[in-house]
Design a protein around this motif. Structure first.
Motif, PDB file in Angstrom:
ATOM      1  N   SER A 113      -6.893  -0.460   1.082  1.00  0.00           N
ATOM      2  CA  SER A 113      -6.534   0.647  -0.060  1.00  0.00           C
ATOM      3  C   SER A 113      -5.763   0.439  -0.795  1.00  0.00           C
ATOM      4  CB  SER A 113      -6.288   1.877   0.969  1.00  0.00           C
ATOM      5  OG  SER A 113      -5.016   1.677   1.642  1.00  0.00           O
ATOM      6  N   THR A 141      -9.251   5.954  -3.590  1.00  0.00           N
ATOM      7  CA  THR A 141      -8.224   7.092  -3.192  1.00  0.00           C
ATOM      8  C   THR A 141      -8.265   8.006  -4.380  1.00  0.00           C
ATOM      9  OG1 THR A 141      -7.100   5.647  -1.929  1.00  0.00           O
ATOM     10  CG2 THR A 141      -5.972   7.476  -2.631  1.00  0.00           C
ATOM     11  N   ALA A 151      -6.785   6.080   4.304  1.00  0.00           N
ATOM     12  CA  ALA A 151      -6.495   4.993   3.485  1.00  0.00           C
ATOM     13  C   ALA A 151      -5.783   4.165   4.607  1.00  0.00           C
ATOM     14  CB  ALA A 151      -5.732   5.248   2.278  1.00  0.00           C
ATOM     15  N   THR A 152      -6.397   2.638   4.564  1.00  0.00           N
ATOM     16  CA  THR A 152      -5.624   1.861   5.740  1.00  0.00           C
ATOM     17  C   THR A 152      -5.461   0.456   4.719  1.00  0.00           C
ATOM     18  OG1 THR A 152      -7.415   0.570   6.544  1.00  0.00           O
ATOM     19  CG2 THR A 152      -6.859   2.615   7.533  1.00  0.00           C
ATOM     20  N   ASN A 194       2.020   1.923   2.130  1.00  0.00           N
ATOM     21  CA  ASN A 194       1.094   2.598   1.071  1.00  0.00           C
ATOM     22  C   ASN A 194       1.244   2.301  -0.310  1.00  0.00           C
ATOM     23  OD1 ASN A 194      -1.069   3.978  -0.175  1.00  0.00           O
ATOM     24  ND2 ASN A 194      -0.344   5.835   0.510  1.00  0.00           N
ATOM     25  N   LYS A 246       0.952  10.664  -2.263  1.00  0.00           N
ATOM     26  CA  LYS A 246       0.817  10.476  -0.821  1.00  0.00           C
ATOM     27  C   LYS A 246       0.185  11.540  -0.174  1.00  0.00           C
ATOM     28  CE  LYS A 246       3.549   6.975  -1.623  1.00  0.00           C
ATOM     29  NZ  LYS A 246       2.763   5.371  -1.842  1.00  0.00           N
ATOM     30  N   TYR A 289      -2.689   8.185   5.404  1.00  0.00           N
ATOM     31  CA  TYR A 289      -2.527   6.479   5.324  1.00  0.00           C
ATOM     32  C   TYR A 289      -2.007   6.186   6.746  1.00  0.00           C
ATOM     33  CZ  TYR A 289      -1.128   2.045   4.100  1.00  0.00           C
ATOM     34  OH  TYR A 289      -1.106   0.548   3.749  1.00  0.00           O
TER      35      TYR A 289
END
Length: 302
Positions: A9, A18, A31-32, A37, A42, A47
């Motif tokens: 991500s 995203t 999201a990974t 991140n 955020k 995440y």
């Protein structure tokens, strides 16, 4: 609403997915990526740190978040690095895919996997989905091996092959051809560009949209996803120079052979997009339009 989990991500495509999910709220997002991140916003999604080379960690994250679909964007994509370090390339591009395939089979998760035009030898592009693969580099071979794993999987899967993705986002770990050419020419640096390779370059936003459409329409099979404008790499760079009114005399056209790259590149790829347009409603921007979008985003970033 379906929940999607993206790998990689922090990359260009991962960040565009995203961005799209947050703007359009069509899907729930996990999201990974490896490490922390890098996307500036955020809120509005989850995440999780996830190293795709750590099967235990991959399982733990998937079991915690229970996604309906995984969009697998993480990969080793530097063609020369893949040629020079085949072991790591195989681990990232094949073994990691096997981990995801096994989990998708076990937990009935749809897998959307990103592949490449480099599965073809470039002798006869533009290519359709059913054309025979014949990679000329180890990177291409690793992506063919991954495709075979997925095609034999007892899971719902779609393979999205793409070409020369360009765009801009926050804190990018890698550049792309549009930004490289623009940056070099703005700094009056002479650049060598091959004039004997042809592609259909892909705007990152278009590829992100294709990923989301594949989940929403429960796509199954192989899809070719790229831009619709077919051009040589030299033409592409000249169009970049043209758009930003940069000095084209700094561009030298050369043959692929004279570059002496570690890995061989296919000569003519490019994609026929009919299947993606018909099945997914995919409708990519023209190249000039794509440059306009990139330009606007550069200005917004100040």
């Amino acid at each position: 609403m379906k929940t999607i989990l993206t790998t990689g991500s922090n990359g260009l495509l991962g960040q565009k997915i995203t961005e799209k999910v947050l703007a359009e709220k069509r899907l729930k997002l996990i999201a990974t990526s490896k490490g922390s991140n890098r996307y500036p916003v955020k809120d509005g999604y989850e995440y999780a740190e996830m190293d795709i080379l750590n099967p235990g960690q991959v399982r733990a994250v998937i079991e915690e978040y229970k996604p309906d679909a995984i969009i697998h964007t993480a990969a080793m994509t530097n063609v020369d690095t893949c040629e020079a370090n085949k072991t790591l390339c195989h681990e990232l591009n094949v073994d990691a895919v096997q981990t995801l395939v096994s989990l998708c089979e076990e937990k009935d998760i749809q897998l959307i996997h990103l592949s490449t035009d480099f599965v073809f030898d470039g002798a006869d592009g533009p290519y359709r989905e059913e054309d025979a693969v014949n990679p000329v580099s180890y990177y291409g071979k690793s992506k063919v091996l991954a495709e075979e794993l997925i095609k034999n999987a007892d899971a719902n899967w779609a393979i999205l092959r793409t070409i020369l993705v360009y765009g801009i986002t926050n804190d990018m770990s890698r550049s792309n051809i549009v930004l490289w050419a623009k940056g070099a020419l703005e700094n009056a640096l002479p650049i060598n560009v091959v004039n004997d390779q042809w592609r259909t370059p892909t705007l990152a936003e278009d590829l992100a949209e294709a990923c989301l459409l594949s989940v929403e329409k429960n796509a199954r099979g192989i899809y070719h996803i790229s831009g619709k404008d077919y051009m040589s790499i030299a033409d592409l760079v000249r169009k970049v120079a043209d758009y930003w009114a940069l000095d084209q005399s700094m561009i030298s056209e050369i043959s692929s052979e004279s570059l002496n790259q570690t890995a061989k590149r296919p000569v003519r790829t490019g994609f026929v997009l009919d299947k993606a347009m018909k099945d997914l409603g995919y409708n990519p921007h023209g190249f000039e339009e794509g440059l306009r979008i990139v330009d606007r985003q550069i200005k917004e970033k100040g």
